[in-house]
Scaffold this motif. Structure first.
Motif, PDB file in Angstrom:
ATOM      1  N   THR A 264       0.729  -1.060  -0.077  1.00 38.78           N
ATOM      2  CA  THR A 264      -0.019  -0.242   0.053  1.00 38.78           C
ATOM      3  C   THR A 264       1.037   1.236  -0.146  1.00 38.78           C
ATOM      4  OG1 THR A 264      -1.674  -1.386   1.250  1.00 38.78           O
ATOM      5  CG2 THR A 264      -1.900   1.328   1.206  1.00 38.78           C
ATOM      6  N   ASP A 265       1.921   1.173   0.818  1.00 36.72           N
ATOM      7  CA  ASP A 265       2.751   2.435   0.899  1.00 36.72           C
ATOM      8  C   ASP A 265       3.461   2.425  -0.435  1.00 36.72           C
ATOM      9  OD1 ASP A 265       2.042   2.922   3.406  1.00 36.72           O
ATOM     10  OD2 ASP A 265       3.767   1.895   4.266  1.00 36.72           O
ATOM     11  N   PHE A 266       3.969   1.505  -1.278  1.00 41.08           N
ATOM     12  CA  PHE A 266       4.560   1.629  -2.487  1.00 41.08           C
ATOM     13  C   PHE A 266       3.698   2.282  -3.385  1.00 41.08           C
ATOM     14  CE2 PHE A 266       6.003   0.385  -6.619  1.00 41.08           C
ATOM     15  CZ  PHE A 266       7.485   0.393  -6.505  1.00 41.08           C
ATOM     16  N   VAL A 267       2.459   1.710  -3.445  1.00 35.75           N
ATOM     17  CA  VAL A 267       1.301   2.458  -4.287  1.00 35.75           C
ATOM     18  C   VAL A 267       1.082   3.696  -4.104  1.00 35.75           C
ATOM     19  CG1 VAL A 267      -0.872   2.378  -5.265  1.00 35.75           C
ATOM     20  CG2 VAL A 267       0.223   0.285  -4.803  1.00 35.75           C
ATOM     21  N   ARG A 268       1.053   4.090  -2.987  1.00 34.91           N
ATOM     22  CA  ARG A 268       0.999   5.640  -2.564  1.00 34.91           C
ATOM     23  C   ARG A 268       1.962   6.415  -2.799  1.00 34.91           C
ATOM     24  NH1 ARG A 268       0.273   4.762   2.535  1.00 34.91           N
ATOM     25  NH2 ARG A 268      -2.049   4.588   2.614  1.00 34.91           N
ATOM     26  N   ASP A 269       3.042   5.915  -2.629  1.00 31.66           N
ATOM     27  CA  ASP A 269       4.724   6.646  -3.024  1.00 31.66           C
ATOM     28  C   ASP A 269       4.760   6.918  -4.496  1.00 31.66           C
ATOM     29  OD1 ASP A 269       4.716   7.308  -0.285  1.00 31.66           O
ATOM     30  OD2 ASP A 269       6.277   5.749  -0.013  1.00 31.66           O
ATOM     31  N   HIS A 270       4.110   5.934  -5.377  1.00 31.84           N
ATOM     32  CA  HIS A 270       4.616   6.160  -6.890  1.00 31.84           C
ATOM     33  C   HIS A 270       3.430   6.532  -7.673  1.00 31.84           C
ATOM     34  CE1 HIS A 270       7.798   3.852  -5.040  1.00 31.84           C
ATOM     35  NE2 HIS A 270       8.307   3.986  -6.192  1.00 31.84           N
ATOM     36  N   ILE A 271       2.503   7.028  -7.276  1.00 31.82           N
ATOM     37  CA  ILE A 271       1.331   7.859  -8.080  1.00 31.82           C
ATOM     38  C   ILE A 271       1.108   9.071  -7.428  1.00 31.82           C
ATOM     39  CG2 ILE A 271       0.038   5.507  -8.428  1.00 31.82           C
ATOM     40  CD1 ILE A 271      -1.931   6.146  -6.505  1.00 31.82           C
ATOM     41  N   SER A 272       0.432   9.704  -8.287  1.00 27.01           N
ATOM     42  CA  SER A 272      -0.179  11.182  -7.843  1.00 27.01           C
ATOM     43  C   SER A 272      -0.620  11.104  -6.395  1.00 27.01           C
ATOM     44  CB  SER A 272      -1.230  11.838  -8.672  1.00 27.01           C
ATOM     45  OG  SER A 272      -1.726  12.955  -8.206  1.00 27.01           O
ATOM     46  N   SER A 273      -0.164  12.261  -5.653  1.00 21.68           N
ATOM     47  CA  SER A 273      -0.587  12.510  -4.268  1.00 21.68           C
ATOM     48  C   SER A 273      -1.914  12.810  -4.020  1.00 21.68           C
ATOM     49  CB  SER A 273       0.378  13.672  -3.814  1.00 21.68           C
ATOM     50  OG  SER A 273       0.165  14.637  -4.276  1.00 21.68           O
ATOM     51  N   ARG A 274      -2.474  13.102  -5.317  1.00 18.54           N
ATOM     52  CA  ARG A 274      -4.086  13.564  -5.071  1.00 18.54           C
ATOM     53  C   ARG A 274      -4.820  12.148  -5.005  1.00 18.54           C
ATOM     54  NH1 ARG A 274      -6.454  17.378  -9.625  1.00 18.54           N
ATOM     55  NH2 ARG A 274      -7.750  17.836  -7.753  1.00 18.54           N
ATOM     56  N   PHE A 275      -4.380  10.980  -5.057  1.00 20.01           N
ATOM     57  CA  PHE A 275      -5.017   9.921  -4.905  1.00 20.01           C
ATOM     58  C   PHE A 275      -4.964   9.602  -3.497  1.00 20.01           C
ATOM     59  CE2 PHE A 275      -4.218   9.316  -9.347  1.00 20.01           C
ATOM     60  CZ  PHE A 275      -5.480   8.490  -9.733  1.00 20.01           C
ATOM     61  N   GLU A 276      -6.233   9.174  -2.936  1.00 15.10           N
ATOM     62  CA  GLU A 276      -6.378   8.767  -1.397  1.00 15.10           C
ATOM     63  C   GLU A 276      -6.112   6.945  -1.416  1.00 15.10           C
ATOM     64  OE1 GLU A 276      -9.006   8.568   2.575  1.00 15.10           O
ATOM     65  OE2 GLU A 276      -9.893   9.451   0.630  1.00 15.10           O
ATOM     66  N   VAL A 277      -5.257   6.377  -0.844  1.00 12.53           N
ATOM     67  CA  VAL A 277      -5.111   5.182  -1.034  1.00 12.53           C
ATOM     68  C   VAL A 277      -5.234   4.395   0.428  1.00 12.53           C
ATOM     69  CG1 VAL A 277      -3.332   3.168  -1.496  1.00 12.53           C
ATOM     70  CG2 VAL A 277      -3.264   5.631  -2.676  1.00 12.53           C
ATOM     71  N   LEU A 278      -6.181   3.321   0.559  1.00 11.93           N
ATOM     72  CA  LEU A 278      -6.425   2.549   1.782  1.00 11.93           C
ATOM     73  C   LEU A 278      -6.314   1.206   1.492  1.00 11.93           C
ATOM     74  CD1 LEU A 278      -9.740   5.035   2.328  1.00 11.93           C
ATOM     75  CD2 LEU A 278      -7.452   5.249   3.450  1.00 11.93           C
ATOM     76  N   PRO A 279      -5.819   0.489   2.507  1.00  7.86           N
ATOM     77  CA  PRO A 279      -5.978  -0.742   2.800  1.00  7.86           C
ATOM     78  C   PRO A 279      -7.004  -1.465   3.297  1.00  7.86           C
ATOM     79  CG  PRO A 279      -4.472  -0.277   4.498  1.00  7.86           C
ATOM     80  CD  PRO A 279      -4.932   1.101   3.886  1.00  7.86           C
ATOM     81  N   VAL A 280      -7.888  -2.231   2.596  1.00  4.91           N
ATOM     82  CA  VAL A 280      -9.209  -2.715   2.912  1.00  4.91           C
ATOM     83  C   VAL A 280      -9.023  -4.347   3.092  1.00  4.91           C
ATOM     84  CG1 VAL A 280     -10.541  -0.886   2.048  1.00  4.91           C
ATOM     85  CG2 VAL A 280      -9.826  -2.600   0.548  1.00  4.91           C
ATOM     86  N   GLY A 281     -10.316  -4.883   2.880  1.00  7.18           N
ATOM     87  CA  GLY A 281     -10.238  -6.541   3.170  1.00  7.18           C
ATOM     88  C   GLY A 281      -9.991  -6.832   4.355  1.00  7.18           C
ATOM     89  N   GLY A 282      -9.301  -8.011   4.403  1.00 12.41           N
ATOM     90  CA  GLY A 282      -9.005  -8.520   5.446  1.00 12.41           C
ATOM     91  C   GLY A 282      -8.134  -7.914   6.638  1.00 12.41           C
ATOM     92  N   TYR A 283      -7.257  -6.827   5.989  1.00 15.23           N
ATOM     93  CA  TYR A 283      -6.425  -5.927   6.816  1.00 15.23           C
ATOM     94  C   TYR A 283      -7.467  -5.193   7.571  1.00 15.23           C
ATOM     95  CZ  TYR A 283      -3.113  -2.407   7.883  1.00 15.23           C
ATOM     96  OH  TYR A 283      -2.566  -1.459   8.836  1.00 15.23           O
ATOM     97  N   ARG A 284      -8.305  -4.633   7.050  1.00 13.40           N
ATOM     98  CA  ARG A 284      -9.300  -3.678   7.673  1.00 13.40           C
ATOM     99  C   ARG A 284     -10.053  -4.446   8.742  1.00 13.40           C
ATOM    100  NH1 ARG A 284     -14.210  -0.360   6.628  1.00 13.40           N
ATOM    101  NH2 ARG A 284     -13.950   1.549   7.894  1.00 13.40           N
ATOM    102  N   ARG A 285     -10.253  -5.605   8.611  1.00 17.67           N
ATOM    103  CA  ARG A 285     -10.959  -6.480   9.549  1.00 17.67           C
ATOM    104  C   ARG A 285     -10.020  -7.045  10.678  1.00 17.67           C
ATOM    105  NH1 ARG A 285     -12.904  -9.196   5.088  1.00 17.67           N
ATOM    106  NH2 ARG A 285     -11.880 -11.168   5.602  1.00 17.67           N
ATOM    107  N   GLN A 286      -8.855  -6.495  10.846  1.00 13.51           N
ATOM    108  CA  GLN A 286      -7.816  -7.043  11.521  1.00 13.51           C
ATOM    109  C   GLN A 286      -7.313  -8.465  11.725  1.00 13.51           C
ATOM    110  OE1 GLN A 286      -6.263  -4.499  13.402  1.00 13.51           O
ATOM    111  NE2 GLN A 286      -7.745  -3.109  12.339  1.00 13.51           N
ATOM    112  N   ALA A 287      -7.502  -8.906  10.436  1.00  9.78           N
ATOM    113  CA  ALA A 287      -6.965 -10.485  10.201  1.00  9.78           C
ATOM    114  C   ALA A 287      -5.684 -10.443  10.304  1.00  9.78           C
ATOM    115  CB  ALA A 287      -7.819 -10.753   8.736  1.00  9.78           C
ATOM    116  N   SER A 288      -4.748 -11.254  10.770  1.00  9.75           N
ATOM    117  CA  SER A 288      -3.536 -11.537  10.812  1.00  9.75           C
ATOM    118  C   SER A 288      -2.913 -12.008   9.423  1.00  9.75           C
ATOM    119  CB  SER A 288      -2.925 -12.642  11.677  1.00  9.75           C
ATOM    120  OG  SER A 288      -3.691 -13.778  11.675  1.00  9.75           O
ATOM    121  N   GLU A 289      -3.732 -12.674   8.746  1.00  8.67           N
ATOM    122  CA  GLU A 289      -3.344 -13.039   7.228  1.00  8.67           C
ATOM    123  C   GLU A 289      -4.517 -12.924   6.420  1.00  8.67           C
ATOM    124  OE1 GLU A 289      -1.324 -16.912   7.682  1.00  8.67           O
ATOM    125  OE2 GLU A 289       0.539 -16.265   8.244  1.00  8.67           O
ATOM    126  N   CYS A 290      -4.343 -12.896   5.164  1.00 12.59           N
ATOM    127  CA  CYS A 290      -5.446 -12.933   4.074  1.00 12.59           C
ATOM    128  C   CYS A 290      -4.714 -13.346   2.674  1.00 12.59           C
ATOM    129  CB  CYS A 290      -5.972 -11.703   3.966  1.00 12.59           C
ATOM    130  SG  CYS A 290      -4.834 -10.295   3.857  1.00 12.59           S
TER     131      CYS A 290
END
Length: 438
Positions: A197-223
């Motif tokens: 997620t950080d790599f994507v955020r650092d290599h595209i325009s700063s006008r994009f908002e980049v958020l991790p979702v899916g299992g990460y947002r559900r606090q899953a240890s792995e997905c």
């Protein structure tokens, strides 16, 4: 032709059998080795041997068996068709009613055995076929129909699937998945999701908002993969549902669609897509994306190479990353990039956080209240009621009139608003599992 039979003299007083088996075979073994009655002859031989085992051997029965075997073998020469019943056997000259019944019983057993064997063989073949289909379906993009067609064409393993004959017939998305299948079997950790997620955020325009979702947002240890949601201030258009009007009498959700997935994207749309031009293409050029499986105006799915961090340059050398992708060196992960309208923020977060059963429950709840929920928002159907007189003139029924209307966006911008509209308390992302939420 003389046929050896058992007599009392062929069995010693110690209870040992004579040479019935070897002598009788020498007389008519070649005669009965093949042909329609071979099975019954072999069965009679086994029964004859059983009769001759002491104690309780029976000379008369032994002689009858030997005669029946001989007559069955000779009968085969005169009548090419096989005996199929006790009536057929009784028609043989020299075979009495008792032995005919015995032969009929053996024929029935043999027929049942053949049917059982054939059924078992079919079941084993079908089981092997289903196992092969299951193996091929482990490759993302291979649906049941494609897997079934491949198996029927002779492809049953991943090794065979890589052979040019089958590989070249696969869609490009499936070839990418197959190329990296061994590299993407491991689960994705939370740390890896953050790095990508950080790599994507650092290599595209700063006008994009980049958020991790899916299992990460559900606090899953792995997905299973990394799911990322992107917003851009200029992307505001919210498409209305193509779903027909909700039916209060049939509140069934059916198969859950993949959020933001469109089967076809026009070339003109692709060429001017903000998402493809300003997100996907830069990530390919910067050595993150290794292969694309699906690519549309609002969703990309594929394989990325896990970037290494460097103390000096943070992300290391771009040329080195591209070289390592080409050589399939390093750690590869499955990633989903999703591009949502700003006004659909809440609905998009709900759809991409999951889990699937929780989202199914939300959609069913919406249908029960005459609404429709998707990744773009919560919608209500507004009918354009026509006067009865106008409907009569147009020849329109009440049911057809109910289809005249439009979708109205109820709530979409925040998750809390959507929960409230569904008459539910807000559920934290880590608790979004059907059993907990209910």
């Amino acid at each position: 032709m003389s046929v050896s039979v058992w007599t009392r003299s062929t069995i010693s007083r110690h209870g040992q059998r004579g040479s019935f088996g070897s002598t009788s075979r020498s007389c008519y073994g070649n005669l009965a080795s093949n042909g329609p009655n071979n099975g019954i002859i072999q069965t009679l031989r086994r029964d004859a041997q059983q009769e001759g085992k002491p104690p309780g051997w029976n000379v008369r029965n032994a002689r009858a068996f030997a005669s029946a075997i001989s007559k069955s073998a000779v009968n085969r020469l005169k009548h090419p068709s096989s005996s199929r019943s006790s009536d057929d056997a009784s028609d043989m000259r020299g075979v009495g009613p008792g032995m005919a019944r015995r032969i009929g019983g053996s024929l029935a057993k043999a027929e049942n055995s053949e049917l059982s064997y054939a059924r078992t063989a079919r079941e084993v073949a079908e089981e092997n076929r289903q196992n092969a289909i299951h193996v091929l379906k482990t490759i993302p993009g291979i649906a049941p129909v494609l897997a079934s067609n491949l198996v029927d064409a002779g492809c049953r393993t991943l090794l065979e699937l890589r052979q040019p004959y089958f590989y070249n017939k696969l869609p490009s998305s499936v070839r990418v998945a197959l190329d990296f299948i061994e590299h993407t079997r491991s689960s994705v950790t939370r740390e890896q999701a953050v790095i990508v997620t950080d790599f994507v955020r650092d290599h595209i325009s700063s006008r994009f908002e980049v958020l991790p979702v899916g299992g990460y947002r559900r606090q899953a240890s792995e997905c299973s993969d990394v799911e990322i949601l992107l917003f851009h201030p200029s992307h505001v258009h919210v498409p209305t549902p193509s779903q027909p009007t909700p039916s209060l009498s049939k509140c069934r959700v059916g198969r859950m669609p993949v959020p933001f997935f469109t089967r076809y994207t026009k070339v003109a749309v692709r060429e001017h897509s903000l998402f493809l031009v300003d997100v996907v293409q830069p990530l390919i050029a910067r050595g993150l994306i290794a292969g694309s499986m699906t690519s549309g105006a609002q969703k990309w799915q594929g394989i990325v190479r896990m970037p290494e961090t460097d103390p000096l340059t943070q992300w290391g050398d771009r040329a080195d990353r591209i070289r390592r992708i080409k050589n399939k060196e390093g750690v590869f992960l499955r990633v989903d990039l999703n591009f949502a309208p700003m006004k659909s923020r809440g609905a998009a977060l709900l759809a991409l956080t999951g889990d699937t059963e929780f989202n199914r429950m939300l959609r069913k709840r919406a249908l029960e209240r005459g609404m429709y929920l998707n990744e773009f928002g919560l919608w209500r159907w507004q009918r354009r009621d026509r006067k009865a007189e106008d409907r009569m003139l147009a020849g329109e029924s009440e049911e057809e009139n109910s289809l005249q209307g439009y979708w109205e966006l109820v709530k979409a911008e925040t998750e809390m608003e959507i929960f409230s509209a569904l008459e539910m308390d807000y559920v934290e992302p880590q608790d979004r599992k059907t059993s907990r939420s209910m």
